[in-house]
Motif scaffolding. Structure first.
Motif, PDB file in Angstrom:
ATOM      1  N   GLU A   1       4.392  12.350   2.765  1.00  0.00           N
ATOM      2  CA  GLU A   1       4.276  11.324   1.691  1.00  0.00           C
ATOM      3  C   GLU A   1       6.176  10.654   2.274  1.00  0.00           C
ATOM      4  O   GLU A   1       6.462   9.967   1.955  1.00  0.00           O
ATOM      5  CB  GLU A   1       4.227  11.309   0.306  1.00  0.00           C
ATOM      6  CG  GLU A   1       2.856  11.228   0.323  1.00  0.00           C
ATOM      7  CD  GLU A   1       2.138  10.769  -0.932  1.00  0.00           C
ATOM      8  OE1 GLU A   1       2.824  10.727  -1.868  1.00  0.00           O
ATOM      9  OE2 GLU A   1       0.637  10.431  -1.370  1.00  0.00           O
TER      10      GLU A   1
ATOM     11  N   PRO B   1       0.008   6.630   1.398  1.00  0.00           N
ATOM     12  CA  PRO B   1      -0.180   7.792  -0.004  1.00  0.00           C
ATOM     13  C   PRO B   1      -1.284   7.961   0.226  1.00  0.00           C
ATOM     14  O   PRO B   1      -2.491   7.677   0.406  1.00  0.00           O
ATOM     15  CB  PRO B   1      -0.097   7.125  -1.346  1.00  0.00           C
ATOM     16  CG  PRO B   1      -0.390   5.555  -0.795  1.00  0.00           C
ATOM     17  CD  PRO B   1       0.100   5.878   0.545  1.00  0.00           C
TER      18      PRO B   1
ATOM     19  N   ARG C   1       0.361  17.272   1.754  1.00  0.00           N
ATOM     20  CA  ARG C   1       0.607  16.419   0.901  1.00  0.00           C
ATOM     21  C   ARG C   1       1.477  15.942   0.117  1.00  0.00           C
ATOM     22  O   ARG C   1       2.258  14.288   0.968  1.00  0.00           O
ATOM     23  CB  ARG C   1      -0.245  16.358  -0.523  1.00  0.00           C
ATOM     24  CG  ARG C   1      -0.051  15.094  -0.924  1.00  0.00           C
ATOM     25  CD  ARG C   1      -0.750  15.411  -2.027  1.00  0.00           C
ATOM     26  NE  ARG C   1      -0.629  14.229  -2.791  1.00  0.00           N
ATOM     27  CZ  ARG C   1      -0.055  13.354  -4.151  1.00  0.00           C
ATOM     28  NH1 ARG C   1      -0.872  14.820  -4.856  1.00  0.00           N
ATOM     29  NH2 ARG C   1      -0.144  12.144  -5.678  1.00  0.00           N
TER      30      ARG C   1
ATOM     31  N   GLY D   1       7.674   7.613   4.132  1.00  0.00           N
ATOM     32  CA  GLY D   1       8.177   7.032   2.987  1.00  0.00           C
ATOM     33  C   GLY D   1       7.240   6.422   1.883  1.00  0.00           C
ATOM     34  O   GLY D   1       7.476   5.498   0.980  1.00  0.00           O
ATOM     35  N   GLY D   2       6.498   7.141   1.637  1.00  0.00           N
ATOM     36  CA  GLY D   2       5.398   7.225   0.505  1.00  0.00           C
ATOM     37  C   GLY D   2       4.725   5.491   1.330  1.00  0.00           C
ATOM     38  O   GLY D   2       3.766   5.380   0.663  1.00  0.00           O
TER      39      GLY D   2
ATOM     40  N   GLY E   1       1.275  -0.898  -0.111  1.00  0.00           N
ATOM     41  CA  GLY E   1       0.068  -0.240   0.117  1.00  0.00           C
ATOM     42  C   GLY E   1       1.086   1.641   0.058  1.00  0.00           C
ATOM     43  O   GLY E   1       0.192   2.372   0.709  1.00  0.00           O
ATOM     44  N   ALA E   2       1.811   1.616  -0.252  1.00  0.00           N
ATOM     45  CA  ALA E   2       2.963   2.513  -0.862  1.00  0.00           C
ATOM     46  C   ALA E   2       4.240   2.369  -1.606  1.00  0.00           C
ATOM     47  O   ALA E   2       3.302   1.882  -2.563  1.00  0.00           O
ATOM     48  CB  ALA E   2       3.631   1.492   0.508  1.00  0.00           C
ATOM     49  N   ARG E   3       3.823   3.674  -1.838  1.00  0.00           N
ATOM     50  CA  ARG E   3       4.291   4.086  -3.439  1.00  0.00           C
ATOM     51  C   ARG E   3       5.380   5.248  -3.181  1.00  0.00           C
ATOM     52  O   ARG E   3       5.309   6.064  -2.093  1.00  0.00           O
ATOM     53  CB  ARG E   3       3.065   4.999  -4.130  1.00  0.00           C
ATOM     54  CG  ARG E   3       3.079   4.876  -5.578  1.00  0.00           C
ATOM     55  CD  ARG E   3       1.986   5.713  -5.671  1.00  0.00           C
ATOM     56  NE  ARG E   3       1.771   6.873  -5.728  1.00  0.00           N
ATOM     57  CZ  ARG E   3       0.241   6.920  -5.317  1.00  0.00           C
ATOM     58  NH1 ARG E   3      -0.219   6.538  -5.793  1.00  0.00           N
ATOM     59  NH2 ARG E   3       0.614   8.713  -4.382  1.00  0.00           N
ATOM     60  N   ARG E   4       6.767   4.917  -3.672  1.00  0.00           N
ATOM     61  CA  ARG E   4       7.864   5.210  -3.278  1.00  0.00           C
ATOM     62  C   ARG E   4       9.206   5.882  -4.636  1.00  0.00           C
ATOM     63  O   ARG E   4       8.665   5.192  -4.949  1.00  0.00           O
ATOM     64  CB  ARG E   4       8.807   4.865  -2.057  1.00  0.00           C
ATOM     65  CG  ARG E   4      10.030   5.802  -2.048  1.00  0.00           C
ATOM     66  CD  ARG E   4      10.697   5.728  -0.468  1.00  0.00           C
ATOM     67  NE  ARG E   4      11.770   6.234  -0.955  1.00  0.00           N
ATOM     68  CZ  ARG E   4      12.308   7.110   0.501  1.00  0.00           C
ATOM     69  NH1 ARG E   4      10.999   7.775   0.832  1.00  0.00           N
ATOM     70  NH2 ARG E   4      12.925   7.764   0.336  1.00  0.00           N
TER      71      ARG E   4
END
Lengths: 243, 243
Positions: free
Chosen positions: B26, B34, B22, B30-31, A240-243
């Motif tokens: 994030e 999100p 935002r 570390g995002g 569930g993350a986005r980097r």
């Protein structure tokens, strides 16, 4: 394709005989290439230590082949195995096993001296190895003047002195706290990134995660191997993350 | 965690507009969580309605309005830092439910279910550890690059400090994911040991496909085996299972 640093080919080890026979390892095959760190996990009694002992020539397989850097241990005889162990394989144990009356540099040089190297040259080599691993300041300290983590890093230096390019580690972080254990794994990981092959027995998943892959043993049989990693980006997407 | 507290904690540092909030949120996490900008503006509108934030001056040239905390908002942030996180609302965990069902639905190989999960979690752990190693490497490179004679200009120092703090935040998030994954593997180890012990108990549940008469006969045979063993007559048939 280069030669594996360690190859176990269909290895079985049976203790005892008849009805009381116990198959500690049963047809295990495993390959560790130069530059690769492989972790072995499994419940107590699953055969982890047996595997490590066979890999290091401390025990003999009932059947199958154990090959270190192209040399089949079963063809070498006791003397040959002892020599190969001394020159090519390094061991790291949970309780460090440093000699209390020797300094770090003397401990690290010991395998070379036992192999006939002159003490002065062996010590110089030991200091170079300690330097290379960022442990220069420990060279003249005795084990009781070092923390557990420092002793274990010195033990890794000792395991890799000279031409030894295969390190077998049995729960090397077992007696260390979380951060210190991590320092030890980082040193091991760096050695492997520079071409050393490592086999790491551990019961801690967090530590096994420093390896390139994890082999899982149960009742003497490899029941699973994680293989190589997926892409980190995919992982974070699934988390569930986005980097 | 609610987005509300996260945004308020950021506003405690400096006034910011929505898009800024935002990206800060994030970057610092570390995002891992999100946000979409709409969610940020909806939250800001609610916070303003509740008297916890207020707009600062007029919109800028691009029509963006910055917000800051009111006194009530500052008090709320203070309370958030000093109050433990409530974990009573544990979300339903699919793995727990899956294994609970696996041990009660006939014909499911529970050990295989656990092993499949363990392999996946170990892979995840490995990938997370790789990401962590990248951060640690970056930190070490920054440390070794910052020689005392090369004191950075004030702005560069601020920039480096900001990057360092963000790396630390990302490291903490990664380590949280690592410890969570490790806990799952440990629980799966525990499940496996529990299943093994249960399988040795005389009154275990019927195996899949077993008739009532067969189950009764099996339980009686096992009871006899246990009784004989208690009386000092070990059963060779069970020796393997107990090693």
């Amino acid at each position: 394709m280069s030669t594996p640093s360690l190859l176990l080919d269909n290895v079985t080890r049976v203790h005892g005989s008849g009805e009381t026979a116990v198959r500690a390892l049963d047809g295990v095959s495993l390959e560790v290439m130069p530059g690769e760190l492989v972790a072995v996990m499994g419940p107590s009694g699953s055969g982890k230590s047996t595997l490590l002992n066979l890999a290091g020539g401390l025990d003999l397989a009932t059947s199958g082949r154990v090959v270190i850097e192209g040399e089949d241990l079963s063809t070498l005889g006791a003397k040959g195995v002892a020599q190969l162990r001394r020159r090519r394989v390094g061991f790291v144990f949970q309780d460090y096993n440093l000699i209390p009356s020797l300094t770090a540099a003397e401990n690290v040089s010991l395998p070379l001296e036992l192999d006939g190297e002159r003490p002065g040259k062996a010590r110089r080599h030991a200091r170079q190895t300690l330097d290379l691993m960022g442990l220069r300041e420990l060279s003249d300290r005795f084990p009781d003047q070092m923390s557990g983590g420092q002793q274990q890093r010195v033990a890794i230096a000792r395991a890799l002195i000279g031409s030894r390019r295969l390190v077998l580690a049995d729960e090397p972080t077992g007696a260390l706290d979380s951060h210190t254990g991590e320092d030890v794994l980082r040193v091991l990981r760096e050695r492997c990134d520079e071409g050393v092959a490592g086999l790491l027995v551990t019961h801690e998943a967090r530590h096994a995660a420093w390896a390139d892959r994890v082999v899982f043993l149960r009742d003497g049989v490899v029941v699973d191997s994680t293989g190589h990693a997926s892409r980190a980006e995919d992982l974070l997407d699934t988390a569930g993350a986005r980097r | 965690m609610s987005v509300k507290q996260g945004l308020m904690a950021l506003l405690a540092q400096a006034p910011m507009y929505g898009a800024q909030l935002r990206s800060e949120f994030e970057e610092r996490t570390g995002g891992t969580w999100p946000l979409n900008v709409g969610q940020v503006y909806t939250t800001l509108a609610r916070l303003e309605r509740d008297g916890l934030v207020e707009p600062v001056g007029e919109p800028d040239a691009e029509g963006r309005i910055s917000y800051r905390l009111t006194d009530a908002g500052k008090a709320e942030v203070g309370t958030w830092w000093s109050t433990p996180v409530d974990r009573d609302n544990t979300p339903r965990d699919e793995l727990t439910i899956k294994l609970a069902l696996a041990v009660t639905v006939p014909g499911v190989d529970v050990q295989a279910v656990a092993q499949t999960q363990r392999t996946a979690t170990l892979r995840q752990l490995h990938d997370l550890t790789r990401l962590k190693q990248d951060v640690l490497r970056k930190q070490r490179a920054a440390e070794s690059g910052a020689a005392p004679s090369e004191a950075p200009a004030a702005n560069e120092g601020d920039e480096a400090g900001r990057d360092g703090n963000h790396d630390l935040a990302w490291l903490l998030v990664l380590e949280n994911l690592i410890f969570t994954a490790e806990a799952e593997v440990r629980w799966l180890d525990h499940v496996e040991t529990r299943l093994h012990r249960e399988s040795l108990r005389p009154f275990r549940r019927s195996s899949a496909g077993e008739t009532a008469a067969e189950a009764t006969a099996r339980v009686e045979a096992e009871e006899t085996a246990y009784r004989l063993e208690d009386e000092g007559q070990p059963q060779t048939g069970r020796a393997g299972a107990r090693r």
